[in-house]
Design a protein around this motif. Structure first.
Motif, PDB file in Angstrom:
ATOM      1  N   VAL A 194      47.100  28.511  61.189  1.00  0.00           N
ATOM      2  CA  VAL A 194      46.965  27.828  62.470  1.00  0.00           C
ATOM      3  C   VAL A 194      45.477  27.971  62.764  1.00  0.00           C
ATOM      4  CG1 VAL A 194      47.048  27.720  65.125  1.00  0.00           C
ATOM      5  CG2 VAL A 194      49.124  27.637  63.545  1.00  0.00           C
ATOM      6  N   PHE A 195      44.815  29.329  62.510  1.00  0.00           N
ATOM      7  CA  PHE A 195      43.664  29.771  62.936  1.00  0.00           C
ATOM      8  C   PHE A 195      42.772  28.963  62.031  1.00  0.00           C
ATOM      9  CE2 PHE A 195      44.878  33.520  65.180  1.00  0.00           C
ATOM     10  CZ  PHE A 195      44.739  33.180  66.474  1.00  0.00           C
ATOM     11  N   GLY A 196      43.109  28.945  60.476  1.00  0.00           N
ATOM     12  CA  GLY A 196      42.252  28.437  59.721  1.00  0.00           C
ATOM     13  C   GLY A 196      42.053  26.614  60.082  1.00  0.00           C
ATOM     14  N   PHE A 197      43.233  26.164  60.233  1.00  0.00           N
ATOM     15  CA  PHE A 197      43.231  24.861  60.863  1.00  0.00           C
ATOM     16  C   PHE A 197      42.272  24.576  62.038  1.00  0.00           C
ATOM     17  CE2 PHE A 197      44.938  20.703  62.697  1.00  0.00           C
ATOM     18  CZ  PHE A 197      44.767  20.192  61.494  1.00  0.00           C
TER      19      PHE A 197
ATOM     20  N   LEU B 189      38.776  24.640  60.760  1.00  0.00           N
ATOM     21  CA  LEU B 189      38.233  23.395  60.034  1.00  0.00           C
ATOM     22  C   LEU B 189      37.966  22.345  61.009  1.00  0.00           C
ATOM     23  CD1 LEU B 189      40.537  23.124  57.008  1.00  0.00           C
ATOM     24  CD2 LEU B 189      38.109  23.379  57.063  1.00  0.00           C
ATOM     25  N   LEU B 190      38.886  22.077  62.340  1.00  0.00           N
ATOM     26  CA  LEU B 190      38.420  21.386  63.185  1.00  0.00           C
ATOM     27  C   LEU B 190      37.318  21.457  63.959  1.00  0.00           C
ATOM     28  CD1 LEU B 190      42.030  20.927  65.196  1.00  0.00           C
ATOM     29  CD2 LEU B 190      40.991  19.174  63.705  1.00  0.00           C
ATOM     30  N   ASP B 191      36.908  22.722  64.340  1.00  0.00           N
ATOM     31  CA  ASP B 191      35.697  23.113  64.992  1.00  0.00           C
ATOM     32  C   ASP B 191      34.731  22.843  64.087  1.00  0.00           C
ATOM     33  OD1 ASP B 191      34.369  24.280  66.820  1.00  0.00           O
ATOM     34  OD2 ASP B 191      34.187  25.982  65.905  1.00  0.00           O
TER      35      ASP B 191
ATOM     36  N   ASP C 222      44.734  15.178  72.486  1.00  0.00           N
ATOM     37  CA  ASP C 222      45.494  16.184  73.171  1.00  0.00           C
ATOM     38  C   ASP C 222      46.410  16.982  72.339  1.00  0.00           C
ATOM     39  OD1 ASP C 222      44.686  14.949  75.579  1.00  0.00           O
ATOM     40  OD2 ASP C 222      46.202  13.351  75.528  1.00  0.00           O
ATOM     41  N   LEU C 223      46.714  16.543  71.164  1.00  0.00           N
ATOM     42  CA  LEU C 223      47.480  17.458  70.408  1.00  0.00           C
ATOM     43  C   LEU C 223      46.710  18.394  69.472  1.00  0.00           C
ATOM     44  CD1 LEU C 223      50.267  18.079  69.183  1.00  0.00           C
ATOM     45  CD2 LEU C 223      49.908  16.013  67.540  1.00  0.00           C
ATOM     46  N   PHE C 224      45.773  17.886  68.870  1.00  0.00           N
ATOM     47  CA  PHE C 224      44.731  18.836  67.826  1.00  0.00           C
ATOM     48  C   PHE C 224      43.472  19.155  68.399  1.00  0.00           C
ATOM     49  CE2 PHE C 224      47.328  16.347  64.810  1.00  0.00           C
ATOM     50  CZ  PHE C 224      48.126  17.458  64.288  1.00  0.00           C
ATOM     51  N   ASN C 225      43.515  19.841  69.528  1.00  0.00           N
ATOM     52  CA  ASN C 225      42.333  20.326  69.921  1.00  0.00           C
ATOM     53  C   ASN C 225      42.054  21.788  69.759  1.00  0.00           C
ATOM     54  OD1 ASN C 225      43.753  21.571  72.023  1.00  0.00           O
ATOM     55  ND2 ASN C 225      43.220  19.969  73.675  1.00  0.00           N
ATOM     56  N   TRP C 226      40.942  22.195  69.961  1.00  0.00           N
ATOM     57  CA  TRP C 226      40.529  23.689  69.354  1.00  0.00           C
ATOM     58  C   TRP C 226      41.197  24.715  70.144  1.00  0.00           C
ATOM     59  CZ3 TRP C 226      38.211  28.154  71.147  1.00  0.00           C
ATOM     60  CH2 TRP C 226      37.650  28.859  70.061  1.00  0.00           C
ATOM     61  N   ASN C 227      41.328  24.401  71.692  1.00  0.00           N
ATOM     62  CA  ASN C 227      42.157  25.390  72.349  1.00  0.00           C
ATOM     63  C   ASN C 227      43.550  25.327  72.366  1.00  0.00           C
ATOM     64  OD1 ASN C 227      39.434  25.958  73.806  1.00  0.00           O
ATOM     65  ND2 ASN C 227      39.764  24.049  75.069  1.00  0.00           N
ATOM     66  N   THR C 228      44.174  24.429  72.051  1.00  0.00           N
ATOM     67  CA  THR C 228      45.629  24.568  71.910  1.00  0.00           C
ATOM     68  C   THR C 228      45.882  25.224  70.524  1.00  0.00           C
ATOM     69  OG1 THR C 228      45.750  22.404  73.208  1.00  0.00           O
ATOM     70  CG2 THR C 228      47.747  22.942  71.767  1.00  0.00           C
ATOM     71  N   LEU C 229      45.347  24.898  69.543  1.00  0.00           N
ATOM     72  CA  LEU C 229      45.485  25.570  68.336  1.00  0.00           C
ATOM     73  C   LEU C 229      45.280  27.184  68.554  1.00  0.00           C
ATOM     74  CD1 LEU C 229      44.363  23.026  65.702  1.00  0.00           C
ATOM     75  CD2 LEU C 229      46.412  23.387  66.251  1.00  0.00           C
ATOM     76  N   VAL C 230      44.149  27.452  69.233  1.00  0.00           N
ATOM     77  CA  VAL C 230      44.132  28.899  69.237  1.00  0.00           C
ATOM     78  C   VAL C 230      45.003  29.535  70.058  1.00  0.00           C
ATOM     79  CG1 VAL C 230      42.512  30.525  70.291  1.00  0.00           C
ATOM     80  CG2 VAL C 230      41.442  28.861  69.086  1.00  0.00           C
TER      81      VAL C 230
ATOM     82  N   GLY D 223      47.996  30.081  67.789  1.00  0.00           N
ATOM     83  CA  GLY D 223      47.760  30.999  66.957  1.00  0.00           C
ATOM     84  C   GLY D 223      47.984  32.520  67.657  1.00  0.00           C
ATOM     85  N   LEU D 224      47.559  32.669  68.849  1.00  0.00           N
ATOM     86  CA  LEU D 224      47.685  33.938  69.579  1.00  0.00           C
ATOM     87  C   LEU D 224      49.159  33.964  69.992  1.00  0.00           C
ATOM     88  CD1 LEU D 224      44.494  33.720  71.630  1.00  0.00           C
ATOM     89  CD2 LEU D 224      44.970  35.115  70.073  1.00  0.00           C
ATOM     90  N   LEU D 225      49.875  33.164  70.087  1.00  0.00           N
ATOM     91  CA  LEU D 225      51.182  33.220  70.428  1.00  0.00           C
ATOM     92  C   LEU D 225      52.048  33.656  69.030  1.00  0.00           C
ATOM     93  CD1 LEU D 225      53.958  32.632  72.207  1.00  0.00           C
ATOM     94  CD2 LEU D 225      53.947  30.591  71.212  1.00  0.00           C
ATOM     95  N   LEU D 226      51.618  33.071  68.247  1.00  0.00           N
ATOM     96  CA  LEU D 226      52.199  33.593  66.742  1.00  0.00           C
ATOM     97  C   LEU D 226      51.869  35.019  66.436  1.00  0.00           C
ATOM     98  CD1 LEU D 226      51.758  30.476  64.732  1.00  0.00           C
ATOM     99  CD2 LEU D 226      54.001  31.393  65.680  1.00  0.00           C
ATOM    100  N   VAL D 227      50.690  35.566  66.873  1.00  0.00           N
ATOM    101  CA  VAL D 227      50.096  36.897  66.564  1.00  0.00           C
ATOM    102  C   VAL D 227      50.777  37.769  67.392  1.00  0.00           C
ATOM    103  CG1 VAL D 227      48.057  38.532  66.419  1.00  0.00           C
ATOM    104  CG2 VAL D 227      47.919  36.434  65.602  1.00  0.00           C
ATOM    105  N   ALA D 228      51.143  37.498  68.521  1.00  0.00           N
ATOM    106  CA  ALA D 228      51.810  38.111  69.671  1.00  0.00           C
ATOM    107  C   ALA D 228      53.368  38.429  69.124  1.00  0.00           C
ATOM    108  CB  ALA D 228      51.820  37.566  70.951  1.00  0.00           C
TER     109      ALA D 228
END
Length: 62
Positions: free
Chosen positions: A9-12, A15-17, A27-35, A38-43
């Protein structure tokens, strides 16, 4: 497993950035949502989710 998914997710998100694109779904693929995903998965990974249950043997219990 969650750490690998977070890395993807962080790699994707990177790439978007770098490409400055949203693939037609802002609304689906913006940078903030993906971050945040990713933080949820790390937690979840650090919290021990998905690690599997503990297996007790008969010798280990008293």
């Amino acid at each position: 497993m969650f750490a690998i998914a977070a890395a993807v997710v962080f790699g994707f998100a990177l790439l978007l950035d770098l490409l400055s694109t949203d693939f037609g779904a802002p609304d689906l693929f913006n940078w903030n949502t993906l971050v945040l995903i990713g933080l949820l998965l790390v937690a979840l990974h650090l919290g021990g989710a998905g690690a599997g249950g503990r297996r007790w043997s008969r010798r280990g219990r008293r």
